[in-house]
Design a protein around this motif. Structure first.
Motif, PDB file in Angstrom:
ATOM      1  N   PRO A 286       0.893  -1.216   0.082  1.00  0.00           N
ATOM      2  CA  PRO A 286      -0.009  -0.103  -0.065  1.00  0.00           C
ATOM      3  C   PRO A 286       0.882   1.300   0.113  1.00  0.00           C
ATOM      4  N   PRO A 287       0.145   2.393  -0.347  1.00  0.00           N
ATOM      5  CA  PRO A 287       0.981   3.698  -0.399  1.00  0.00           C
ATOM      6  C   PRO A 287       1.430   4.272   0.657  1.00  0.00           C
ATOM      7  N   ILE A 288       2.436   5.190   0.604  1.00  0.00           N
ATOM      8  CA  ILE A 288       2.556   6.311   1.722  1.00  0.00           C
ATOM      9  C   ILE A 288       1.604   7.220   1.639  1.00  0.00           C
ATOM     10  N   ARG A 289       1.093   7.313   2.759  1.00  0.00           N
ATOM     11  CA  ARG A 289      -0.286   8.126   3.072  1.00  0.00           C
ATOM     12  C   ARG A 289       0.047   9.841   3.696  1.00  0.00           C
ATOM     13  N   GLU A 290      -1.201  10.237   4.076  1.00  0.00           N
ATOM     14  CA  GLU A 290      -0.951  11.551   4.599  1.00  0.00           C
ATOM     15  C   GLU A 290      -0.446  11.811   5.994  1.00  0.00           C
TER      16      GLU A 290
END
Length: 451
Positions: A286-290
């Motif tokens: 999963p991605p790098i988030r806020e």
């Protein structure tokens, strides 16, 4: 004490399971025999290594490393990966069952992995097995051969030779593993949720982030918790990115569900707001988030909802990162960070008021407990004499060309990090110093210990 095999490592800052203190650490035949008072008398002829005010940490354990060897050694390899690990204070890695060819899905394939690694590893190395369609009968033999658990995907893995499990196959694998005490480690993203999210190619990081929404993790984790609860199964959630899954995880743990969770340095130190468009070195799944999501992950580390921090080092050749186009949809998803995990996490941990004892718990003791490595993860009598020596106040700017992993690309390029690894010791012998390995490979291949 035998002066040939024995020594004392001395520091004003030794991180033990009871916290940080001045101490002398006695080593005999590769194991820690005692942790004594600082400046305690030493038998005549025994070597004393005085580290001054540098911090003596337990050697890090990284239970999530894609070495990709054999088959994709142009991406990485046992020699380069373990050299990078050693330079970063890591003394034990556990290799993921993909993206090598063959994947570690049968005992014959495990033998190929071990034959490839033998004599080439600077750190100790263990192996995860894989759970894929059609290999249900291979799980018990792999378990008996010493893999530490079994990885599966709920959606395409990115490589054809390691397909995902459909929901009935996940349940069948868990039922089989529970019968002999095995553990399933899961890339937990729900394919239906991702299939319903907007999928756009191009350079905009915001578009890529929208294609892997937090709900995909949340839904997958909710389903896995229900299976673990119903079957009494042991499940580990890999590379948690979504903070909105944390209440589910905390509730499951509180009721005794056999669930553990990891997160990664990039989720703790990098934020979506700072990822430039086209900067595909930041792509991971999963991605790098806020930033607000990151704050919640740190809180979950502090309160124990998240058990450990591991790299998910998933390298590739530079061309596969699509740097020429900056197209996030086309780029390989993976962060190269094996050598940088300790300084990256320490840089942010100290800013948030955490200690090096916390970092050792998250990056050494936690992964060692996850994998079932009772001799790793602590500076205490009876443990392997595996150490990382850290100057916690020294700073450096990341230059990818100076890293030891095979391809010089990383999301940390140009960042200033605190914490310089001055040396790494494996079973009482120095294996790395000041960013490079200090001798030939002396690591061992590990097998899981069974009751």
């Amino acid at each position: 004490m035998d002066a040939v095999d024995d020594l004392v490592l001395r520091s004003t800052r030794v991180v033990t399971p009871d916290g940080e203190r001045p101490a002398d650490v006695e080593v005999r035949a590769g194991a820690i025999t005692a942790v004594r008072a600082h400046d305690a008398p030493v038998p005549s002829g025994v070597q004393v290594v005085d580290l001054g005010d540098d911090v003596l940490l337990p050697g890090l354990v990284d239970s999530h490393v894609h070495i990709n060897d054999p088959g994709r050694t142009e991406w990485e390899g046992f020699a380069t990966a373990t050299a990078a690990a050693a330079a970063g204070g890591i003394t034990t890695v556990v290799d993921m069952p993909l993206n090598s060819i063959p994947p570690t899905t049968t005992t014959a394939h495990l033998d190929v992995k071990r034959d490839t690694a033998r004599g080439r590893v600077h750190t100790d190395v263990g192996f995860w097995g894989g759970a894929v369609p059609g290999n249900l009968a291979d799980l018990r033999p792999l378990h008996d051969a010493g893999v530490f658990g079994f990885k599966c995907f709920l959606l395409p893995s990115g490589v054809d030779e390691f397909p995902q499990l459909a929901p009935p196959e996940v349940e069948a694998a868990l039922t089989e593993l529970t019968g002999f005490g095995g553990m399933l480690i899961v890339h937990a993203e729900d394919p239906g949720t991702i299939g319903g999210a907007p999928q756009r190619s191009g350079r905009r990081y915001a578009d890529f982030l929208a294609s892997r929404p937090p709900a995909a993790e949340d839904r997958a984790i909710a389903g896995l918790i229900e299976l673990a609860r119903r079957l009494g199964a042991r499940i580990h959630i890999l590379h948690l990115s979504s903070a909105s899954a944390l209440p589910l995880i905390a509730a499951a743990k509180s009721e005794g569900v056999r669930l553990t969770v990891e997160t990664c340095p990039h989720f703790l130190t990098l934020t979506a707001e700072e990822v430039p468009d086209g900067a595909t070195e930041f792509k991971c799944c999963p991605p790098i988030r806020e930033a607000a999501n990151q704050d919640a992950l740190w809180q979950a580390l502090a309160d124990g909802t998240i058990d450990c921090v591991v790299s998910d080092h998933s390298p590739s050749t530079i061309d596969l990162k699509a740097k020429d186009t900056g197209d996030f949809a086309a780029a390989w998803g993976g962060i190269s960070s094996l050598q940088l995990g300790l300084p990256a996490v320490w840089t942010e941990a100290r800013r948030r008021g955490h200690t090096l004892a916390d970092v050792a718990r998250w990056m050494s003791a936690g992964p060692a407990a996850l994998a079932g490595l009772p001799a790793k993860g602590a500076i205490a009598a009876g443990y392997d004499a595996d150490f990382a020596v850290l100057d916690p106040d020294a700073a450096f700017t990341v230059d990818p060309a100076l890293l030891r992993h095979r391809n010089p690309i990383t999301a940390y390029a140009g960042r200033t990090l605190h914490g310089v690894v001055r040396g790494t010791w494996l079973r009482g012998r120095p294996i790395a110093a000041d960013g490079g390995v200090t001798g030939p490979p002396t690591g061992r291949l590990l097998t899981a210990r069974r009751p």
